[in-house]
Scaffold this active site. Structure first.
Site, PDB file in Angstrom:
ATOM      1  N   HIS A   1       0.848  -1.182   0.000  1.00 34.67           N
ATOM      2  CA  HIS A   1       0.000   0.000   0.000  1.00 34.67           C
ATOM      3  C   HIS A   1       0.889   1.239   0.000  1.00 34.67           C
ATOM      4  O   HIS A   1       2.054   1.165   0.364  1.00 34.67           O
ATOM      5  CB  HIS A   1      -0.910   0.027   1.231  1.00 34.67           C
ATOM      6  CG  HIS A   1      -0.143   0.054   2.514  1.00 34.67           C
ATOM      7  ND1 HIS A   1       0.461  -1.084   3.025  1.00 34.67           N
ATOM      8  CD2 HIS A   1       0.165   1.062   3.363  1.00 34.67           C
ATOM      9  CE1 HIS A   1       1.096  -0.765   4.147  1.00 34.67           C
ATOM     10  NE2 HIS A   1       0.942   0.524   4.377  1.00 34.67           N
ATOM     11  N   ALA A   2       0.307   2.336  -0.416  1.00 37.62           N
ATOM     12  CA  ALA A   2       0.974   3.637  -0.347  1.00 37.62           C
ATOM     13  C   ALA A   2      -0.075   4.633   0.156  1.00 37.62           C
ATOM     14  O   ALA A   2      -1.175   4.243   0.548  1.00 37.62           O
ATOM     15  CB  ALA A   2       1.526   4.033  -1.717  1.00 37.62           C
TER      16      ALA A   2
END
Length: 149
Positions: A68-69
């Protein structure tokens, strides 16, 4: 909202490739999200950059990863992608070994995905279901398990 609602019928990848590089594996974990326009290429790049900076921050436990970012790195729509690596992939996590089950998280903001994280935590804690997902031979089998969360 259930986990499955964020994945949909086209958000699951079963990968049989061997000896993938970290970048190649991350490309696969975001492939459906990119294909469907749910994230921009910049989102995948942000995950790769963060990996280069601090290592495999998204490998949560043995066998399990959640790449994820940040939402501002290119999320267009809240979504999840499930990727099963049948042969495992070395994402350079010293503590957890190879990853077989990955759920890529694309959240629109910091708050709205709290319920999703709670449902994912419940799934990740159920070793039988995690092992069943890894062993599944079809997307339909995986969907049946995910619908419980």
């Amino acid at each position: 909202m259930s986990i499955f609602n964020l994945i949909g019928d086209n958000g699951i990848v079963i990968c049989n490739e061997e000896n993938l590089s970290v970048d190649a594996a991350l490309d696969i974990t975001c492939s459906k999200l990119l294909e469907q326009g749910k994230v921009e290429a910049s989102y995948l790049e942000a995950i790769k950059e963060k990996h280069k900076e601090i290592g495999a921050y998204y490998v949560l436990a043995p066998k399990i990863a959640m790449p994820h970012a940040r939402p501002e790195d290119g999320v267009n729509k809240a979504a999840l992608q499930v990727t099963v690596f049948k042969n495992g992939v070395d994402l350079e996590s010293e503590d957890n070994g190879d990853v077989y089950f990955s759920i890529t998280l694309a959240a629109m903001d910091s708050d709205s995905h709290i319920q999703t994280i709670m449902a994912l935590a419940e799934l990740f804690q159920n070793e039988d279901d995690v092992d069943a997902i890894i062993a599944a031979e079809s997307k339909a089998e995986i969907i049946e398990i995910l619908k419980k969360y």
